[in-house]
Design a protein around this motif. Structure first.
Motif, mmCIF file in Angstrom:
data_model
loop_
_atom_site.group_PDB
_atom_site.id
_atom_site.type_symbol
_atom_site.label_atom_id
_atom_site.label_comp_id
_atom_site.label_asym_id
_atom_site.label_seq_id
_atom_site.Cartn_x
_atom_site.Cartn_y
_atom_site.Cartn_z
ATOM 1 N N PHE A 1 55.610 -11.190 -19.958
ATOM 2 C CA PHE A 1 54.323 -10.902 -20.591
ATOM 3 C C PHE A 1 54.140 -9.448 -21.032
ATOM 4 C CE2 PHE A 1 53.675 -14.678 -18.001
ATOM 5 C CZ PHE A 1 53.061 -15.512 -18.908
ATOM 6 N N ALA A 2 55.157 -8.604 -20.805
ATOM 7 C CA ALA A 2 55.091 -7.197 -21.202
ATOM 8 C C ALA A 2 53.854 -6.497 -20.619
ATOM 9 C CB ALA A 2 55.132 -7.050 -22.725
ATOM 10 N N VAL A 3 53.597 -6.762 -19.333
ATOM 11 C CA VAL A 3 52.515 -6.117 -18.597
ATOM 12 C C VAL A 3 53.059 -5.705 -17.231
ATOM 13 C CG1 VAL A 3 50.665 -7.424 -19.726
ATOM 14 C CG2 VAL A 3 51.649 -8.275 -17.594
ATOM 15 N N ARG A 4 52.373 -4.779 -16.586
ATOM 16 C CA ARG A 4 52.758 -4.377 -15.234
ATOM 17 C C ARG A 4 51.693 -4.896 -14.268
ATOM 18 N NH1 ARG A 4 51.948 -0.716 -11.306
ATOM 19 N NH2 ARG A 4 53.774 -0.019 -10.168
ATOM 20 N N PRO A 5 52.001 -6.013 -13.598
ATOM 21 C CA PRO A 5 51.000 -6.568 -12.683
ATOM 22 C C PRO A 5 50.990 -5.819 -11.355
ATOM 23 C CG PRO A 5 52.998 -7.854 -12.555
ATOM 24 C CD PRO A 5 53.223 -6.820 -13.634
ATOM 25 N N ARG A 6 49.923 -5.988 -10.608
ATOM 26 C CA ARG A 6 49.889 -5.541 -9.218
ATOM 27 C C ARG A 6 50.499 -6.670 -8.398
ATOM 28 N NH1 ARG A 6 44.313 -2.429 -8.163
ATOM 29 N NH2 ARG A 6 45.557 -1.580 -6.464
ATOM 30 N N VAL A 7 51.215 -6.303 -7.351
ATOM 31 C CA VAL A 7 51.959 -7.281 -6.558
ATOM 32 C C VAL A 7 51.480 -7.222 -5.111
ATOM 33 C CG1 VAL A 7 54.262 -7.911 -5.735
ATOM 34 C CG2 VAL A 7 53.945 -7.179 -8.106
ATOM 35 N N TYR A 8 51.226 -8.400 -4.545
ATOM 36 C CA TYR A 8 50.673 -8.491 -3.192
ATOM 37 C C TYR A 8 51.402 -9.540 -2.367
ATOM 38 C CZ TYR A 8 46.664 -6.378 -5.604
ATOM 39 O OH TYR A 8 45.854 -5.571 -6.356
ATOM 40 N N VAL A 9 51.347 -9.356 -1.052
ATOM 41 C CA VAL A 9 51.726 -10.394 -0.104
ATOM 42 C C VAL A 9 50.487 -10.684 0.719
ATOM 43 C CG1 VAL A 9 53.203 -11.044 1.837
ATOM 44 C CG2 VAL A 9 54.138 -9.619 -0.003
ATOM 45 N N LYS A 10 50.101 -11.962 0.765
ATOM 46 C CA LYS A 10 48.923 -12.370 1.538
ATOM 47 C C LYS A 10 49.378 -13.077 2.804
ATOM 48 C CE LYS A 10 44.547 -14.819 1.408
ATOM 49 N NZ LYS A 10 44.365 -14.435 2.767
ATOM 50 N N ILE A 11 48.873 -12.572 3.918
ATOM 51 C CA ILE A 11 49.101 -13.199 5.213
ATOM 52 C C ILE A 11 47.733 -13.596 5.768
ATOM 53 C CG2 ILE A 11 51.269 -11.995 5.674
ATOM 54 C CD1 ILE A 11 49.682 -10.038 7.428
#
Length: 158
Positions: free
Chosen positions: A126-136
């Motif tokens: 998508f030519a975007v820089r997403p934020r990345v998360y891990v949910k616990i």
């Protein structure tokens, strides 16, 4: 509806379908682990990945904000990297975040790397820089250095 956003969504889904048909396919979960999965769980995961995805881009295009599982793939020199991200958040049809959901309380390098690889696939598609998360359970943690984690994991495949 933006024709450009629709085309990006369709192309992402087409890439995923192509990756499913290829014999040169690596799954995000096995690359994050550093090995090709061979166990019973890996076989089940492959079958789930091969299941037909009937995701209609209109759901994403017609909703201001939505988070949903999303199939992702990208072709590298070594073959396809593919997987289904637990949640990709779209705002106005643009992916802004990736969330890897875990049912246990530990976040180790594997979980962060897995989420990071999904972040990389979103970025490439998508030519975007997403934020990345891990949910616990009870917490969500942002993976700050996700680009370097993803690239380190790919070194072992190439």
């Amino acid at each position: 509806m933006s024709l450009y956003k629709y085309k990006l969504l369709r192309q992402a889904l087409v890439r995923y379908e192509r990756a499913k048909q290829s014999k040169e396919t690596y799954y995000v979960s096995e690359v994050a682990r550093g090995s090709r999965g061979r166990g019973f769980g890996a076989d089940i995961g492959r079958e789930v990945h091969k299941a037909l995805w009937g995701l209609d881009p209109e759901v994403i295009l017609s909703t201001e904000e939505v988070s949903l599982p999303f199939p992702l793939a990208w072709r590298f020199r070594f073959g396809w990297l593919m997987g289904v991200a637990d949640l990709v958040t779209f705002k106005n049809a643009v992916p802004t975040g990736v969330v890897e959901v875990k049912s246990y309380n530990a976040i180790k390098k594997y979980e962060a790397t897995q989420a990071s690889l999904y972040g990389l696939l979103v970025m490439l598609n998508f030519a975007v820089r997403p934020r990345v998360y891990v949910k616990i359970p009870g917490n969500i943690v942002e993976v700050e250095d996700w680009e370097s984690l993803a690239l380190q994991a790919l070194r072992y495949v190439a």
